[in-house]
Scaffold this motif. Structure first.
Motif, mmCIF file in Angstrom:
data_model
loop_
_atom_site.group_PDB
_atom_site.id
_atom_site.type_symbol
_atom_site.label_atom_id
_atom_site.label_comp_id
_atom_site.label_asym_id
_atom_site.label_seq_id
_atom_site.Cartn_x
_atom_site.Cartn_y
_atom_site.Cartn_z
ATOM 1 N N ILE A 179 47.879 76.826 -12.509
ATOM 2 C CA ILE A 179 49.179 76.517 -13.092
ATOM 3 C C ILE A 179 49.483 75.032 -12.986
ATOM 4 O O ILE A 179 50.073 74.426 -13.895
ATOM 5 C CB ILE A 179 50.297 77.381 -12.439
ATOM 6 C CG1 ILE A 179 51.571 77.321 -13.306
ATOM 7 C CG2 ILE A 179 50.623 76.930 -11.025
ATOM 8 C CD1 ILE A 179 52.647 78.290 -12.861
ATOM 9 N N GLN A 180 49.055 74.416 -11.895
ATOM 10 C CA GLN A 180 49.267 72.986 -11.748
ATOM 11 C C GLN A 180 48.456 72.200 -12.777
ATOM 12 O O GLN A 180 48.931 71.215 -13.345
ATOM 13 C CB GLN A 180 48.912 72.545 -10.329
ATOM 14 C CG GLN A 180 49.907 73.030 -9.273
ATOM 15 C CD GLN A 180 49.498 72.658 -7.860
ATOM 16 O OE1 GLN A 180 48.362 72.235 -7.616
ATOM 17 N NE2 GLN A 180 50.421 72.830 -6.917
ATOM 18 N N ASP A 223 50.042 72.746 -16.239
ATOM 19 C CA ASP A 223 51.259 71.957 -16.365
ATOM 20 C C ASP A 223 50.926 70.482 -16.566
ATOM 21 O O ASP A 223 51.572 69.786 -17.353
ATOM 22 C CB ASP A 223 52.140 72.144 -15.126
ATOM 23 C CG ASP A 223 53.497 71.488 -15.289
ATOM 24 O OD1 ASP A 223 54.285 71.973 -16.141
ATOM 25 O OD2 ASP A 223 53.761 70.485 -14.612
ATOM 26 N N TRP A 234 49.836 69.997 -20.108
ATOM 27 C CA TRP A 234 51.033 70.011 -20.956
ATOM 28 C C TRP A 234 51.753 68.661 -20.868
ATOM 29 O O TRP A 234 52.177 68.103 -21.871
ATOM 30 C CB TRP A 234 51.945 71.160 -20.523
ATOM 31 C CG TRP A 234 53.220 71.292 -21.303
ATOM 32 C CD1 TRP A 234 53.378 71.217 -22.649
ATOM 33 C CD2 TRP A 234 54.518 71.547 -20.770
ATOM 34 N NE1 TRP A 234 54.697 71.419 -23.003
ATOM 35 C CE2 TRP A 234 55.413 71.631 -21.861
ATOM 36 C CE3 TRP A 234 55.012 71.735 -19.486
ATOM 37 C CZ2 TRP A 234 56.778 71.881 -21.690
ATOM 38 C CZ3 TRP A 234 56.370 72.002 -19.313
ATOM 39 C CH2 TRP A 234 57.240 72.057 -20.407
ATOM 40 N N ARG A 235 51.862 68.133 -19.658
ATOM 41 C CA ARG A 235 52.498 66.828 -19.494
ATOM 42 C C ARG A 235 51.713 65.741 -20.243
ATOM 43 O O ARG A 235 52.296 64.837 -20.844
ATOM 44 C CB ARG A 235 52.603 66.467 -18.004
ATOM 45 C CG ARG A 235 53.694 67.235 -17.266
ATOM 46 C CD ARG A 235 53.899 66.717 -15.844
ATOM 47 N NE ARG A 235 52.915 67.239 -14.909
ATOM 48 C CZ ARG A 235 52.081 66.497 -14.207
ATOM 49 N NH1 ARG A 235 52.081 65.175 -14.343
ATOM 50 N NH2 ARG A 235 51.228 67.046 -13.363
ATOM 51 N N PHE A 274 53.256 73.307 -25.353
ATOM 52 C CA PHE A 274 53.253 74.389 -24.367
ATOM 53 C C PHE A 274 52.397 75.554 -24.857
ATOM 54 O O PHE A 274 51.548 76.091 -24.134
ATOM 55 C CB PHE A 274 54.700 74.827 -24.123
ATOM 56 C CG PHE A 274 54.878 75.952 -23.153
ATOM 57 C CD1 PHE A 274 54.842 75.728 -21.783
ATOM 58 C CD2 PHE A 274 55.108 77.246 -23.607
ATOM 59 C CE1 PHE A 274 55.027 76.777 -20.879
ATOM 60 C CE2 PHE A 274 55.298 78.293 -22.719
ATOM 61 C CZ PHE A 274 55.251 78.060 -21.346
ATOM 62 N N HIS A 324 48.426 77.061 -23.509
ATOM 63 C CA HIS A 324 48.266 78.468 -23.141
ATOM 64 C C HIS A 324 47.249 79.172 -24.037
ATOM 65 O O HIS A 324 46.517 80.062 -23.576
ATOM 66 C CB HIS A 324 49.627 79.172 -23.161
ATOM 67 C CG HIS A 324 50.419 78.919 -21.905
ATOM 68 N ND1 HIS A 324 50.303 79.721 -20.792
ATOM 69 C CD2 HIS A 324 51.280 77.931 -21.578
ATOM 70 C CE1 HIS A 324 51.088 79.242 -19.830
ATOM 71 N NE2 HIS A 324 51.687 78.151 -20.280
ATOM 72 N N PRO A 376 59.658 74.987 -16.008
ATOM 73 C CA PRO A 376 58.261 74.964 -16.457
ATOM 74 C C PRO A 376 57.363 75.936 -15.723
ATOM 75 O O PRO A 376 56.557 76.642 -16.363
ATOM 76 C CB PRO A 376 57.848 73.507 -16.228
ATOM 77 C CG PRO A 376 59.113 72.729 -16.358
ATOM 78 C CD PRO A 376 60.159 73.610 -15.751
ATOM 79 N N MET A 377 57.449 76.010 -14.386
ATOM 80 C CA MET A 377 56.522 76.860 -13.652
ATOM 81 C C MET A 377 56.764 78.340 -13.941
ATOM 82 O O MET A 377 55.818 79.123 -14.099
ATOM 83 C CB MET A 377 56.618 76.563 -12.148
ATOM 84 C CG MET A 377 56.154 75.166 -11.801
ATOM 85 S SD MET A 377 54.464 74.834 -12.406
ATOM 86 C CE MET A 377 54.338 73.075 -12.158
ATOM 87 N N HIS A 411 55.426 78.980 -17.457
ATOM 88 C CA HIS A 411 53.958 79.057 -17.521
ATOM 89 C C HIS A 411 53.480 80.456 -17.129
ATOM 90 O O HIS A 411 52.631 81.052 -17.818
ATOM 91 C CB HIS A 411 53.332 78.014 -16.587
ATOM 92 C CG HIS A 411 53.324 76.616 -17.122
ATOM 93 N ND1 HIS A 411 52.788 76.289 -18.344
ATOM 94 C CD2 HIS A 411 53.774 75.451 -16.581
ATOM 95 C CE1 HIS A 411 52.908 74.988 -18.551
ATOM 96 N NE2 HIS A 411 53.509 74.447 -17.488
ATOM 97 N N THR A 435 61.903 68.714 -21.666
ATOM 98 C CA THR A 435 61.337 67.674 -20.796
ATOM 99 C C THR A 435 61.721 66.269 -21.241
ATOM 100 O O THR A 435 61.290 65.288 -20.630
ATOM 101 C CB THR A 435 59.800 67.743 -20.661
ATOM 102 O OG1 THR A 435 59.177 67.266 -21.850
ATOM 103 C CG2 THR A 435 59.337 69.156 -20.337
ATOM 104 N N TYR A 476 56.247 62.064 -16.755
ATOM 105 C CA TYR A 476 55.029 62.855 -16.962
ATOM 106 C C TYR A 476 53.919 62.432 -15.996
ATOM 107 O O TYR A 476 52.847 63.035 -15.988
ATOM 108 C CB TYR A 476 54.551 62.730 -18.405
ATOM 109 C CG TYR A 476 55.551 63.269 -19.409
ATOM 110 C CD1 TYR A 476 55.983 64.590 -19.347
ATOM 111 C CD2 TYR A 476 56.087 62.455 -20.405
ATOM 112 C CE1 TYR A 476 56.910 65.079 -20.269
ATOM 113 C CE2 TYR A 476 57.009 62.937 -21.322
ATOM 114 C CZ TYR A 476 57.429 64.250 -21.244
ATOM 115 O OH TYR A 476 58.349 64.739 -22.130
#
Length: 786
Positions: free
Chosen positions: A10-11, A14, A17-18, A61, A65, A240-241, A244, A288, A328
């Motif tokens: 997930i990190q 993310d 995505w950033r 996003f 995914h 966000p988390m 996700h 964001t 970001y």
């Protein structure tokens, strides 16, 4: 909540995505200092800020995914986006996955390349602000809203292993074409078609106002899409988390559902229409981005739709931009050279599994030639001109039938409930109308595996066909001439796509978009004025010569020749206008092929100039104008035997232009040889007369050109009365010759009286009997009228 993503994954997702968001903001704002190695200053910002931020973070996003499930399940996925100006996101993601630098090597994956990526966006000599032909992975122009879902379903037809993810913006969802396209699920067959995953992206606002679907209660929204026949899955929030994990869990569920539907149908056959899954993603507009600008809330409002800070000379705006970009954490994302860090780059699929590199999104890579029957085998036997009556489009329909039969996975017919009406009924000998909805006893040729795509929406038919062509297949769209105007704007966008794509080296040519326009203006006498409009030709002819072609075959054999040519062509929009009513046939097949190859020519068998200089040129384009011209010629030859008449028929309208304007144009020398340099030209044309003047205004003899065509006079009346109302009939054409050819002698006055008498007889007869005079209905070339 199910949490399918590990802490590490997930990190990384993310962070990816950033990175996409950072690149998206950079494209909109930055001219220099791409990695913020120096404090941001006004000179690092573009002088003109163009692009749209609001929808972009949501598109990014979804992209990251989709990358996960593609890798997890080895999926074949393309990404169709409806939110029109989300271009920064698609460019950013194809850059991150490496596709962009492969097709544009100068945009390298380092700091130098990143600066070029930013500078080119919405910049002179660069790329548009929306998804376009220049964007890898795209199959549609993002500049106009409404077409994405129809394109997505068109791409999925006959593509059993393809998953088409289609993001529908909530602004786009308000357009008429998009609203209709939700019903495409009633035509998708899981046995041999791919799947479409619609993702309705609700971020609440259009340019300035709220969107309809974002403001109705959730239960009402869910009921709406269940009513459309979908199983909706909601992904909602702004953390966000949490989002996700929710998106990952939802996609896992959705992919499993799609696979179950397809597995069951392919093992057990089609039983009933499945409830395909869809996703409703609700996230803040401008997610964001800056929370506030100048004391006004921005994220989650319409103020983030385009450029949150448009005036960078305003005190504090550069600082807001710098803080936004730094949020970001770009140094965590890109290494010292400016390349995406390897552990993040590893999240993207490889090779053709990357959505930017998927060959379905560059359909010419997959395009195979059609297996075509020999069109000569369908020829109408014509012992002499005008001796045979036939329905041209019915003959054409027999050819189309066999094209369907010979190409069972790569060719479909599209029509708004007009296939039979336009005389293509022969196709039902080998296939059916497609429907995966309920079929009841008494339905005529309706089946889940039908290859005739009929729905009473020209928008839907056009969108399906475009999606089908853009992903490497072939098709034909038949439509009533008057109502093809409904898709004027869709044609615009596709023609522009073809024009741009032809100059993008890595784009491969696709099959041409082929239209048959029938039930045309001159035989819509029973439907009346509402069905009488030949103006689509004018609209088409306004586009670039490299893209458009317009054909007016005068009979069945020439229609067959033109159809074969169009089916073999690439990267064009071909418009064929042909009647469906019983009409005289003029050319045997050899003559038709030769005539269509030239595009226009003298019909010596109908002329009386004996190869010398004529007194008048009688020109014609279109089936009814051709018949009326020949009838006028026969009248003139009967009453003025010494009059030297040249008959010129035009099949290919573009031949009338000069060679400098269109590749099909003939030289001035050829034009003068056909139409003379100084003799009157009476031109009977299918559509609005002004077009012929537009096409020929540079020609030497243009001042002697007199065009008869549709003058916007129409009603419910007889076929011949329609041409009389518009002065396209034989009597008005003949009188036009008398008015412009001097020295015809004392017979002119007598013939004028004859014409007036015939027009008077005609008017009286139709009002008394409700049909045209027998001499009109039974007229044949070569038989004197007396």
């Amino acid at each position: 909540m199910n949490k399918p993503l590990s802490t590490d994954l997930i990190q990384k997702m993310d962070a990816y995505w950033r990175a996409a968001n950072y690149l998206s903001v950079g494209q909109i704002y930055l001219f220099d200092n791409p990695l913020l190695r120096r404090p941001l200053k006004i000179e690092h910002v573009k002088p003109r800020l163009l692009g749209h931020w609001g929808t972009t973070p949501g598109l990014n996003f979804i992209y990251v995914h989709l990358n996960r499930v593609i890798k997890k399940h080895d999926l074949d996925v393309i990404y169709v986006t409806g939110p029109g100006h989300g271009g920064p996101g698609l460019v950013a993601n194809t850059y991150l996955e490496g596709t962009y630098s492969e097709v544009y090597p100068e945009i390298s994956q380092d700091e130098v390349g990143m600066k070029k990526l930013f500078t080119q966006f919405s910049f002179p000599g660069g790329i548009p602000s929306h998804v376009a032909a220049e964007t890898p992975g795209s199959i549609n122009e993002g500049g106009e809203l409404g077409y994405c879902l129809s394109h997505a379903y068109g791409a999925a037809f006959d593509n059993p292993d393809l998953l088409v993810t289609c993001v529908v913006g909530d602004g786009e969802a308000e357009t008429a074409p998009l609203a209709t396209s939700w019903h495409s699920n009633k035509f998708l067959n899981p046995v041999h078609d791919g799947a479409v995953l619609p993702i309705l992206h609700l971020n609440g606002y259009k340019i300035a106002g709220p969107t309809v679907l974002a403001r109705i209660p959730r239960d009402e929204l869910e009921s709406l899409f269940r009513g459309y026949g979908y199983t909706p899955h909601f992904v909602e929030g702004d953390d966000p988390m949490e989002m996700h994990q929710l998106m990952a869990a939802t996609l896992d569920t959705v992919i499993a559902s799609i696979r179950d539907i397809q597995r069951d149908a392919r093992a057990n056959g089609f039983k009933q229409r499945p409830l395909w899954p869809m996703i409703i993603l609700r996230s803040p507009k401008g997610w964001t981005g800056p929370k506030e600008v100048d004391g006004k809330r921005t994220e989650g409002t319409y103020r983030s739709h385009q450029v949150p800070m448009g005036d960078m000379s305003h005190p504090g705006h550069v600082k807001i931009l710098e803080e936004w970009l730094e949020s970001y954490r770009p140094r965590e994302l890109f290494d010292e050279s400016g390349r995406l860090r390897p552990e993040l780059a590893d999240l993207a699929p490889r090779g053709a599994r990357r959505m930017g590199a998927n060959p379905h999104a560059n359909g010419g890579l997959l395009l195979a030639d059609l297996t075509l029957p020999d069109f000569r085998d369908y020829a109408v036997t014509i012992p002499k001109p005008g001796s045979v009556i036939a329905e041209a489009t019915r003959i054409q329909g027999e050819l189309i039938r066999d094209v369907v039969k010979l190409n069972p996975e790569t060719f479909r017919v599209f029509s708004p409930d007009e296939t039979a009406s336009n005389r293509w009924g022969a196709v039902f000998e080998v296939t059916n109308r497609c429907s995966t909805a309920e079929i009841v006893p008494g339905d005529d040729h309706v089946a889940p595996d039908g290859r005739v795509m009929e729905v009473l929406s020209e928008h839907q038919c056009e969108g399906w066909l475009e999606g089908y062509l853009l992903t490497g297949r072939h098709g034909f769209f038949s439509c009533y001439e008057a109502f093809i105007h409904i898709i004027d704007s869709m044609f615009n966008q596709h023609a522009k796509w073809l024009d741009v794509a032809s100059h993008v080296p890595w784009r491969r040519p696709i099959a041409s978009l082929n239209y048959l326009l029938s039930s045309h203006v001159w035989r819509q006498d029973h439907n009346g004025f509402s069905h009488q409009d030949p103006g689509f030709i004018d609209h088409v002819m306004s586009k670039k010569a490299e893209v458009i072609r317009v054909y007016l075959p005068p009979d069945a054999n020439s229609l067959l020749s033109v159809t074969d040519h169009c089916l073999r062509s690439r990267n064009y929009v071909n418009v064929i206008v042909a009647g469906k009513q019983p009409s005289p046939q003029w050319l045997d097949m050899d003559a038709a092929i030769a005539h269509c190859t030239r595009g226009l020519g003298i019909w010596e068998w109908a002329s009386s100039d004996d190869g010398g200089e004529p007194d008048v040129v009688m020109a014609c384009a279109g089936d009814v104008p051709t018949m009326e011209t020949l009838a006028a010629v026969e009248l003139l030859r009967q009453h003025f035997p010494t009059l030297k008449i040249r008959v010129v028929n035009v099949v290919d309208l573009m031949t009338l232009q000069s060679q400098s304007q269109h590749p099909h144009g003939i030289s001035d020398e050829e034009f003068d040889a056909l139409f003379t340099r100084d003799k009157p030209i009476i031109f009977a044309y299918h559509g609005y007369p002004i077009l012929i003047h537009r096409l020929t205004y540079r020609r030497t003899n243009h001042h002697n050109l007199h065009v008869h065509g549709f003058k916007e006079e129409g009603t419910t009346t007889t076929p011949f009365d329609m041409v009389v109302l518009n002065e396209l009939d034989r009597f008005h054409l003949a009188r036009a010759v008398l008015d412009r050819v001097p020295g015809l002698g004392p017979g002119v006055a007598t013939f004028q009286k004859f014409i007036e008498g015939k027009l008077s007889d005609h008017k009286r007869h139709i009002r008394q009997h409700g049909e045209d005079m027998p001499e009109i209905r039974n007229w044949k070339w070569g038989v004197n009228e007396g």
